[in-house]
Design a protein around this motif. Sequence first.
Motif, PDB file in Angstrom:
ATOM      1  N   ASN A  43       0.823  -1.227   0.000  1.00 36.57           N
ATOM      2  CA  ASN A  43       0.000   0.000   0.000  1.00 36.57           C
ATOM      3  C   ASN A  43       0.849   1.266   0.000  1.00 36.57           C
ATOM      4  OD1 ASN A  43      -2.414  -1.413  -0.107  1.00 36.57           O
ATOM      5  ND2 ASN A  43      -2.640  -1.497   2.119  1.00 36.57           N
ATOM      6  N   GLY A  44       1.946   1.213  -0.736  1.00 35.38           N
ATOM      7  CA  GLY A  44       2.769   2.409  -0.896  1.00 35.38           C
ATOM      8  C   GLY A  44       3.585   2.780   0.329  1.00 35.38           C
ATOM      9  N   ASP A  45       3.648   1.905   1.295  1.00 36.55           N
ATOM     10  CA  ASP A  45       4.411   2.199   2.520  1.00 36.55           C
ATOM     11  C   ASP A  45       5.393   1.056   2.790  1.00 36.55           C
ATOM     12  OD1 ASP A  45       5.210   3.491   4.855  1.00 36.55           O
ATOM     13  OD2 ASP A  45       3.144   3.860   5.533  1.00 36.55           O
ATOM     14  N   GLU A  46       6.351   1.322   3.685  1.00 40.22           N
ATOM     15  CA  GLU A  46       7.211   0.263   4.220  1.00 40.22           C
ATOM     16  C   GLU A  46       6.796   0.063   5.658  1.00 40.22           C
ATOM     17  OE1 GLU A  46      11.516   0.658   4.009  1.00 40.22           O
ATOM     18  OE2 GLU A  46      11.254   1.497   2.013  1.00 40.22           O
ATOM     19  N   VAL A  47       6.328  -1.128   5.953  1.00 38.08           N
ATOM     20  CA  VAL A  47       5.807  -1.396   7.294  1.00 38.08           C
ATOM     21  C   VAL A  47       6.676  -2.484   7.920  1.00 38.08           C
ATOM     22  CG1 VAL A  47       3.773  -1.976   8.642  1.00 38.08           C
ATOM     23  CG2 VAL A  47       3.511  -0.880   6.404  1.00 38.08           C
ATOM     24  N   THR A  48       7.390  -2.104   8.980  1.00 35.21           N
ATOM     25  CA  THR A  48       8.361  -3.036   9.571  1.00 35.21           C
ATOM     26  C   THR A  48       7.936  -3.456  10.965  1.00 35.21           C
ATOM     27  OG1 THR A  48      10.157  -2.028   8.318  1.00 35.21           O
ATOM     28  CG2 THR A  48      10.774  -3.363  10.216  1.00 35.21           C
ATOM     29  N   ALA A  49       7.919  -4.777  11.185  1.00 36.47           N
ATOM     30  CA  ALA A  49       7.720  -5.325  12.523  1.00 36.47           C
ATOM     31  C   ALA A  49       9.108  -5.489  13.141  1.00 36.47           C
ATOM     32  CB  ALA A  49       6.995  -6.666  12.442  1.00 36.47           C
ATOM     33  N   HIS A  50       9.370  -4.756  14.200  1.00 37.87           N
ATOM     34  CA  HIS A  50      10.669  -4.803  14.878  1.00 37.87           C
ATOM     35  C   HIS A  50      10.550  -5.656  16.131  1.00 37.87           C
ATOM     36  CE1 HIS A  50      12.243  -1.191  12.705  1.00 37.87           C
ATOM     37  NE2 HIS A  50      10.993  -0.789  12.746  1.00 37.87           N
ATOM     38  N   LYS A  51      11.267  -6.757  16.197  1.00 37.78           N
ATOM     39  CA  LYS A  51      11.319  -7.527  17.453  1.00 37.78           C
ATOM     40  C   LYS A  51      12.109  -6.735  18.482  1.00 37.78           C
ATOM     41  CE  LYS A  51      11.375 -11.212  20.256  1.00 37.78           C
ATOM     42  NZ  LYS A  51      12.078 -10.647  21.413  1.00 37.78           N
ATOM     43  N   ILE A  52      11.573  -6.664  19.683  1.00 36.23           N
ATOM     44  CA  ILE A  52      12.291  -5.973  20.757  1.00 36.23           C
ATOM     45  C   ILE A  52      12.648  -6.989  21.841  1.00 36.23           C
ATOM     46  CG2 ILE A  52      11.236  -3.722  20.314  1.00 36.23           C
ATOM     47  CD1 ILE A  52       9.308  -4.367  22.647  1.00 36.23           C
ATOM     48  N   PRO A  53      13.631  -6.696  22.685  1.00 35.38           N
ATOM     49  CA  PRO A  53      13.950  -7.633  23.775  1.00 35.38           C
ATOM     50  C   PRO A  53      12.716  -7.838  24.650  1.00 35.38           C
ATOM     51  CG  PRO A  53      15.660  -5.944  23.568  1.00 35.38           C
ATOM     52  CD  PRO A  53      14.518  -5.520  22.682  1.00 35.38           C
ATOM     53  N   PRO A  54      12.625  -8.994  25.344  1.00 37.51           N
ATOM     54  CA  PRO A  54      11.423  -9.305  26.124  1.00 37.51           C
ATOM     55  C   PRO A  54      10.948  -8.130  26.977  1.00 37.51           C
ATOM     56  CG  PRO A  54      12.893 -11.161  26.156  1.00 37.51           C
ATOM     57  CD  PRO A  54      13.623 -10.051  25.426  1.00 37.51           C
ATOM     58  N   ALA A  55       9.642  -7.842  26.894  1.00 36.21           N
ATOM     59  CA  ALA A  55       9.090  -6.681  27.605  1.00 36.21           C
ATOM     60  C   ALA A  55       7.740  -7.070  28.212  1.00 36.21           C
ATOM     61  CB  ALA A  55       8.948  -5.505  26.649  1.00 36.21           C
ATOM     62  N   HIS A  56       6.713  -7.183  27.387  1.00 37.10           N
ATOM     63  CA  HIS A  56       5.389  -7.664  27.831  1.00 37.10           C
ATOM     64  C   HIS A  56       5.374  -9.198  27.761  1.00 37.10           C
ATOM     65  CE1 HIS A  56       0.989  -7.855  28.058  1.00 37.10           C
ATOM     66  NE2 HIS A  56       0.955  -8.448  26.889  1.00 37.10           N
ATOM     67  N   THR A  57       6.008  -9.750  26.719  1.00 38.47           N
ATOM     68  CA  THR A  57       6.249 -11.191  26.554  1.00 38.47           C
ATOM     69  C   THR A  57       7.628 -11.324  25.891  1.00 38.47           C
ATOM     70  OG1 THR A  57       5.423 -11.370  24.270  1.00 38.47           O
ATOM     71  CG2 THR A  57       3.771 -11.528  26.016  1.00 38.47           C
ATOM     72  N   ASP A  58       7.967 -12.536  25.483  1.00 39.79           N
ATOM     73  CA  ASP A  58       9.242 -12.707  24.756  1.00 39.79           C
ATOM     74  C   ASP A  58       9.040 -12.721  23.241  1.00 39.79           C
ATOM     75  OD1 ASP A  58       8.023 -15.130  24.354  1.00 39.79           O
ATOM     76  OD2 ASP A  58       9.622 -16.338  25.263  1.00 39.79           O
ATOM     77  N   GLY A  59       7.867 -12.273  22.785  1.00 38.48           N
ATOM     78  CA  GLY A  59       7.626 -12.265  21.333  1.00 38.48           C
ATOM     79  C   GLY A  59       7.045 -10.955  20.847  1.00 38.48           C
ATOM     80  N   ASP A  60       7.373  -9.866  21.539  1.00 37.79           N
ATOM     81  CA  ASP A  60       6.763  -8.569  21.216  1.00 37.79           C
ATOM     82  C   ASP A  60       7.398  -7.918  19.997  1.00 37.79           C
ATOM     83  OD1 ASP A  60       5.304  -8.662  23.709  1.00 37.79           O
ATOM     84  OD2 ASP A  60       7.128  -7.971  24.707  1.00 37.79           O
TER      85      ASP A  60
END
Length: 299
Positions: free
Chosen positions: A153-170
Amino acid sequence: MKGILFALAAVLSFGAHAQQRNFDAVTIKSTKVAEGVYMLEGEGGNIGVSVGDDGVFLIDDQFAPLTQKIVDAVKAITDKPVRFLINTHYHGDHTGGNENLGKAGVVIIAHDNVYKRLAAGGVIKLLKQNNPPAPRAALPIVTFNDTATMHYNGDEVTAHKIPPAHTDGDVFVQFKKANVVHAGDVFAAYRYPFIDVESGGSVKGIIRAMDILLKMLDDNTKVIPGHGPLSTRKDVLEYRKMMTTVGGRVEKLVAAGKTLEQVVAAKPLREFDEEWGKLRKTDAFVELVYYSYAPKKLK
Ligand SMILES: [Zn+2]
């Protein structure tokens, strides 16, 4: 698309949480966040929606009995089909619609640990939940260990894994052009968050994650929280302040050997309760913070 909708109607009654709760009265509120980006609120985690020429992708999907209402809310925005879904983490109030959407042919994308936890099932003692292993259709088809970018849709949408915070898969899902971030449950706006200590979550992890999030934000960025109203950088700063205050106080009390009862009695959230105690009650939240600093006490 018609086929997808008929398929949805046929599978709606099989959701994992369908039996325990009645979702009949829930309505889905749709808010335009930026050009081509919407936020849907119903019950459970806030949903992000990307719409445009390529079609629709969703970020999170609330509970199984709400899938048809969610699809109807998307249809009110666009006649393009839902093709992809990203899960911000594995919790049932964000992944409950996975099975319905997966059966309808939507491609589910998530971090490796979301796949693992959904596939294995497991107990969350702090929520008194025993989650059965998810059926095949509810599991992500595409998983990643660091980042995944959708060119859509004309954008770059990135899912960034972060170190464990709310769970270990955020993950934080960032729309580069639209300047929007879906922060999942790592960020709750003016609501005490759940902290999934048994799945790697912690107060310290959440504070560290807020510093990562703040680097992604400018004064115009819209932030979709896991729960609570559409937000900005200022609201993220308020949340960080609440978390550092309660974390600092409870950490000291735990280090001094106080019991859970003593920590609750010390009222470590006194100045925040009125504004923040809307979703999760204060004592329940203090318990989560306590176990975040004393995980061995959790039996
Ligand atoms: Zn969650």
